[in-house]
Each structure stands twice: as C-alpha cells, then as structure tokens.
Design a protein around this motif. Structure first.
Motif, PDB file in Angstrom:
ATOM      1  N   ILE A   1       0.855  -1.209   0.000  1.00 61.34           N
ATOM      2  CA  ILE A   1       0.000   0.000   0.000  1.00 61.34           C
ATOM      3  C   ILE A   1       0.883   1.249   0.000  1.00 61.34           C
ATOM      4  O   ILE A   1       0.596   2.228  -0.694  1.00 61.34           O
ATOM      5  CB  ILE A   1      -1.033  -0.007   1.159  1.00 61.34           C
TER       6      ILE A   1
ATOM      7  N   ALA B   1     -14.088  -7.742   7.360  1.00 59.56           N
ATOM      8  CA  ALA B   1     -15.028  -6.769   7.950  1.00 59.56           C
ATOM      9  C   ALA B   1     -16.306  -7.567   8.218  1.00 59.56           C
ATOM     10  O   ALA B   1     -17.195  -7.615   7.375  1.00 59.56           O
ATOM     11  CB  ALA B   1     -15.273  -5.618   6.986  1.00 59.56           C
TER      12      ALA B   1
ATOM     13  N   CYS C   1     -16.608  -0.488  -0.363  1.00 56.32           N
ATOM     14  CA  CYS C   1     -15.167  -0.358  -0.139  1.00 56.32           C
ATOM     15  C   CYS C   1     -14.486   0.265  -1.357  1.00 56.32           C
ATOM     16  O   CYS C   1     -14.618  -0.230  -2.478  1.00 56.32           O
ATOM     17  CB  CYS C   1     -14.581  -1.745   0.125  1.00 56.32           C
TER      18      CYS C   1
HETATM   19  C1  HEM Z   1     -10.006  -7.901   1.656  1.00 60.01           C
HETATM   20  C2  HEM Z   1      -9.801  -6.600   1.838  1.00 60.01           C
HETATM   21  C3  HEM Z   1     -10.854  -5.594   2.199  1.00 60.01           C
HETATM   22  C4  HEM Z   1     -12.086  -5.772   2.767  1.00 60.01           C
HETATM   23  C5  HEM Z   1     -12.748  -7.086   3.183  1.00 60.01           C
HETATM   24  C6  HEM Z   1     -12.687  -4.469   2.895  1.00 60.01           C
HETATM   25  C7  HEM Z   1     -13.977  -4.239   3.382  1.00 60.01           C
HETATM   26  C8  HEM Z   1     -14.560  -3.000   3.489  1.00 60.01           C
HETATM   27  C9  HEM Z   1     -15.891  -2.754   4.000  1.00 60.01           C
HETATM   28  C10 HEM Z   1     -16.891  -3.821   4.449  1.00 60.01           C
HETATM   29  C11 HEM Z   1     -16.086  -1.414   3.978  1.00 60.01           C
HETATM   30  C12 HEM Z   1     -17.297  -0.674   4.531  1.00 60.01           C
HETATM   31  C13 HEM Z   1     -18.387  -0.529   3.565  1.00 60.01           C
HETATM   32  C14 HEM Z   1     -19.555   0.206   4.167  1.00 60.01           C
HETATM   33  O1  HEM Z   1     -19.529   0.713   5.288  1.00 60.01           O
HETATM   34  O2  HEM Z   1     -20.547   0.275   3.452  1.00 60.01           O
HETATM   35  C15 HEM Z   1     -14.884  -0.797   3.475  1.00 60.01           C
HETATM   36  C16 HEM Z   1     -14.723   0.554   3.290  1.00 60.01           C
HETATM   37  C17 HEM Z   1     -13.560   1.122   2.841  1.00 60.01           C
HETATM   38  N1  HEM Z   1     -12.429   0.475   2.415  1.00 60.01           N
HETATM   39 FE1  HEM Z   1     -12.153  -1.523   2.347  1.00 60.01          FE
HETATM   40  N2  HEM Z   1     -11.804  -3.528   2.435  1.00 60.01           N
HETATM   41  C18 HEM Z   1     -10.676  -4.172   1.992  1.00 60.01           C
HETATM   42  C19 HEM Z   1      -9.562  -3.584   1.431  1.00 60.01           C
HETATM   43  C20 HEM Z   1      -9.392  -2.256   1.233  1.00 60.01           C
HETATM   44  C21 HEM Z   1      -8.246  -1.644   0.589  1.00 60.01           C
HETATM   45  C22 HEM Z   1      -7.090  -2.419  -0.043  1.00 60.01           C
HETATM   46  C23 HEM Z   1      -8.432  -0.298   0.644  1.00 60.01           C
HETATM   47  C24 HEM Z   1      -7.561   0.814   0.133  1.00 60.01           C
HETATM   48  C25 HEM Z   1      -6.452   0.665  -0.478  1.00 60.01           C
HETATM   49  C26 HEM Z   1      -9.698  -0.052   1.308  1.00 60.01           C
HETATM   50  C27 HEM Z   1     -10.216   1.187   1.560  1.00 60.01           C
HETATM   51  C28 HEM Z   1     -11.497   1.414   2.056  1.00 60.01           C
HETATM   52  C29 HEM Z   1     -12.048   2.745   2.256  1.00 60.01           C
HETATM   53  C30 HEM Z   1     -11.345   4.064   1.990  1.00 60.01           C
HETATM   54  C31 HEM Z   1     -13.354   2.555   2.730  1.00 60.01           C
HETATM   55  C32 HEM Z   1     -14.362   3.649   3.071  1.00 60.01           C
HETATM   56  C33 HEM Z   1     -15.208   3.958   1.851  1.00 60.01           C
HETATM   57  C34 HEM Z   1     -16.234   5.037   2.072  1.00 60.01           C
HETATM   58  O3  HEM Z   1     -16.723   5.190   3.181  1.00 60.01           O
HETATM   59  O4  HEM Z   1     -16.562   5.718   1.084  1.00 60.01           O
HETATM   60  N3  HEM Z   1     -10.238  -1.260   1.652  1.00 60.01           N
HETATM   61  N4  HEM Z   1     -13.970  -1.777   3.174  1.00 60.01           N
END
Ligand code: HEM
Length: 446
Positions: free
Chosen positions: A148, A319, A394
C-alpha cells in the motif's frame, strides 16, 4: 392483497446479557440471523438492530444512503485512528473526499500495481527457508503494508514495515477494547489504553508526516495518490491542510492493508484444512504461470485462485459487520413486512452471519470454492457483502481482490504452506476478524 407484518419486536437485554452481547458480537449476530433476517435488541436505552436480509440491506445502504450515517460507536473509535479521512467523513465532505481519492483505484490504474504486488511477494517468499515455521500473520501484514505504501505513496518501507506492523497491532487491540465498552473515555483521559493508543498514533503520524513533507519539498509529481492529495485545490484554489492529508493517508494505510492480510491468513488456514482445494490451486498456478513472474494479464487465467479467495471472504469476511445510524426515522415495507428504524439506532449489517445462511448458501459451513465458478447459481444480490455495497462500497475492493489473487498465486509458486498441528480456526475480532494467536505455517519450498 398482502398483509403487512410489523417486524422485529425489541428484545430487552439484561445487564448480564448486555455484557456477553458486546464481548461476543459475532456469536450473537450468527444466532440472531439463524432465527430471523432482522433482530432488534435494546441495551439500556440504545436500539440495536442486526440485519442479515439482503432486501432490507438494499433498502438501507443502496436506496437510502443519504438517510444513514456510519454508526457512532464504530465511528468514534475509528476516528481516533483514521481522523476525518474518507472512511469517517459524511455528506458533502465525504463526497468531496471520495471523489478526490477514487481515481487512485480506477480499474485501469490498479492494473499497474500488479507487478509491484508480485515483486514484493517474491521478495518475501524468496527469503523463506525450506522446513522453517513462519508467523504468516506478521509476514502478510508487512507485505500488504509495503504494497500500500509503494502503490499509494511511492515509498518503500523496508525497515519501517515491522515497526508499523507493531503499531497497527496496538491500534487494533486498543480500538477493540474501546469498541467493547459502551462509553470509552475520550482520548485525552490518561487511561492505560488511551496512553498506548496515543503513543502509537503519534509515531505513525510522525512517519506519515515525514513522507508528506518530503514530497511537498521535492515538488515532484509521482502520479500517485499522494501527489493527487498534495496538488488538490478547493474551489477557492486552497490546498488541503497537512492535517487533512495525514488523515487521508492514515485512512488508506490502515484500511488498505490489514484487511487484505487478514483475508489471506484465512485463505491459507482454509487451504491447510482442505488439501484437495490446495492441490487444485497449485495445479492451476503451475499450469498458468510455471515459474514466470505474475503479470496483470495472467490473472484471467487463474479463476480457481479467485474462487478460493471469494469463498474465504464468505466464511471469514475481515469486515465481519458494518454499522449505520439513521439520521431520521425510517420505515419501509419489504416482502410483506414493515421495517421501522428509529433515528439514532445502531443498525449493524451482519455480513458474516448472512454469509452463513443456508437459504443463500446451501450447506453454508462447507468450504466450496466452486460455488463461485462461472455458471454456478449465484446468491441474491446483497447476500454476499465482504466489501459492503451502495455508494460507500469499499473504495479498495478491486485493488484488494487483485492484490489477494496476485499474492496467493505468487506464494503458491514458491512454497507449500502447512499449518502447524496446534493451529486452530478460532477468531479474535480485533476490529477486523483476525485468526486468534499467531498463524504458524511450515514452509516447503517448491
Ligand atoms: C479484503 C480486503 C478488504 C475488505 C474485506 C474491505 C472491506 C470493506 C468494507 C466492508 C467497507 C465498509 C463498507 C460500508 O460501510 O458500506 C470498506 C470501506 C472502505 N475500504 Fe475496504 N476492504 C478491503 C480492502 C481495502 C483496501 C485495499 C483499501 C484501500 C487501499 C480499502 C479502503 C477502504 C475505504 C477508503 C473505505 C471507506 C469507503 C467510504 O466510506 O466511502 N479497503 N472496506
């Protein structure tokens, strides 16, 4: 004419029950989902809903995203760690920030990251000795952290990766303690937990500030996320404050590595339990890649590898739930049932519990990657949500899926990993769904 059934009568929990409720959230979610799609509990004067019904979830997070914010319990804890970055922001601030960071995650852009991911994985696996036992949790966390940092900020955290890994562990442990308590004391109160957390945050922020200052001083445009943030201007032409850039960077660094590392820990634990799946995976990797370094184009030839990851994310979604809070009273009807959520309630989307319901995933406890094969019957939309859904899905979902596929295939080229005999499958929900204790794996170089 359909009769409308008013759903979810609240179950009031005693003080004793509410203790096990906050300490065993996953168990409660799984047991509640097995009984009904929406469960309503009252703990003291709080309304808490567990939702594991895809149609209700669609109403909440896809059709009415503007009426719900993230739930304040999680937000208060995560804000201490991530600040006011895109994960925490709401309404216009969220829209602005999401628009700003989204270009770093466009499909075309992340293609270019595949080779960095593969090169760092080769470097990691290349250091392993035949027959040794590795702490896979540490190796994977450091690997995804280096990836990252390189892809978003163009820095190579060789020496710092281990230190940041330890800081992250402190942040997760202290954050989880705060989540377990209904009223965690504000971060200026010098409790042991707060002191540990604040010290770890100071160290992490100092490191991130150094990276930002170095980029600002150089004036270089690296074409990466950091340059986008440094060059961003608002309508009046003002740059982002350093504090805001630190928050965005901390958000992406924390949200963007631990989750993928945890997903891969579960993948290897599943492969250890299912040798027939592991054999098929090795066979696919050997036939498609041989010893050649993985490229983005080669990923299309690794469908089984992808299915293994998707099936692991079903049973062990890092998550395991995510929360929302209505900003106004909400009521709607779905499939003959009326659902009402009061303003201020905690509405928890129970991803992991829903992923284990037989009506959506026949024989749900079985680990079967073929569920995800092309042409296999698919679950209803919003029944499978490892990355959430709707506008707040995400941001890194494509990045994470590609990264997991690249790392898994590249590791499989280098070694067979077998869990040590004492290695169990218990989980330790430290904000993300971590396997309990170290993940100990014996290496057989290939
Ligand atoms: C297997 C890996 C990952 C899983 C299972 C995961 C899962 C999630 C989940 C469940 C959410 C919340 C969605 C919601 O509240 O509706 C989320 C939000 C987010 N994730 Fe991930 N994520 C992963 C990897 C990543 C990576 C690699 C990044 C960035 C490089 C990332 C950045 C974010 C960000 C910035 C949010 C907030 C989005 C928003 O509120 O607009 N995630 N993720």
């Amino acid at each position: 004419m359909t009769t409308t059934v008013d759903s979810h009568k609240p179950v009031r929990l005693s003080w004793r029950e509410s203790q096990t409720f906050s300490q065993d959230r996953i168990g409660w979610m799984i047991r509640s989902a097995a009984k009904q799609g929406v469960s309503h509990f009252q703990v003291l004067w709080f309304d808490i809903f567990f939702v594991a019904d895809p149609d209700v979830i669609r109403e909440l997070i896809v059709k009415r995203p503007g009426s719900l914010h993230r739930d304040p319990f999680t937000t208060n804890v995560l804000r201490r760690i991530m600040g006011n970055g895109v994960f925490i922001a709401e309404d216009e601030a969220w829209q602005r920030q999401r628009k700003l960071v989204a270009p770093a995650f466009h499909a075309m852009r992340i293609r270019a990251y595949a080779e960095t991911m593969a090169a760092y994985t080769r470097e990691m696996a290349g250091r392993w000795q035949d027959g040794e036992v590795r702490h896979l949790d540490r190796d994977l966390t450091q690997l995804t952290l280096r990836i990252i940092a390189k892809t978003m900020f163009n820095v190579d955290l060789v020496e710092e990766a281990e230190r940041i890994g330890r800081l992250m562990q402190v942040l997760l442990e202290t954050g989880e303690k705060q989540l377990d308590s209904a009223y965690p004391p504000p971060n200026w109160v010098p409790t042991a937990t707060n002191r540990r957390q604040n010290a770890a945050l100071r160290e992490l922020h100092a490191l991130i500030r150094d990276i930002i200052r170095e980029r600002r001083a150089s004036g270089r445009d690296e074409g990466d996320l950091l340059s986008m943030l440094v060059q961003a201007r608002d309508e009046e032409g003002r740059p982002m404050s350093e504090a805001q850039i630190v928050d965005e960077c901390t958000t992406l660094m924390t949200a963007g590595h631990e989750t993928t590392a945890v997903a891969l820990m579960w993948v290897w634990l599943m492969l250890g339990r299912h040798p027939e799946v592991a054999e098929r995976l090795y066979a696919e990797v050997d036939a498609q890649l041989g010893r050649a370094p993985l490229t983005f184009e080669a990923l299309a030839g690794l469908p089984y590898t992808e299915q293994v990851i998707k099936e692991t994310l079903r049973l062990y979604p890092p998550a395991f739930s995510f929360g929302r809070t209505p900003q106004e009273d909400i009521a709607f009807e779905v499939n003959g049932r009326r659902h009402a959520f009061r303003k201020g309630a905690s509405v928890i989307i129970s991803t992991m519990a829903m992923h284990r319901l037989p009506e959506y995933f026949p024989d749900p406890e079985a680990f079967r990657p073929e569920r995800w094969a092309a042409g296999a019957p698919q679950p209803p939309k919003y029944a499978y949500l490892p990355f959430g859904g709707g506008p707040r899905i995400c941001l890194g979902n494509l990045f994470a899926m590609m990264e997991a596929q690249v790392i898994l295939a590249t590791m499989a080229q280098h070694a067979r990993l077998t869990p040590e005999p004492e290695q169990g499958l218990d989980w330790d929900p430290l904000i993300t769904l971590r396997p309990k204790g170290p993940v100990l794996m014996r290496v057989a170089c290939r």
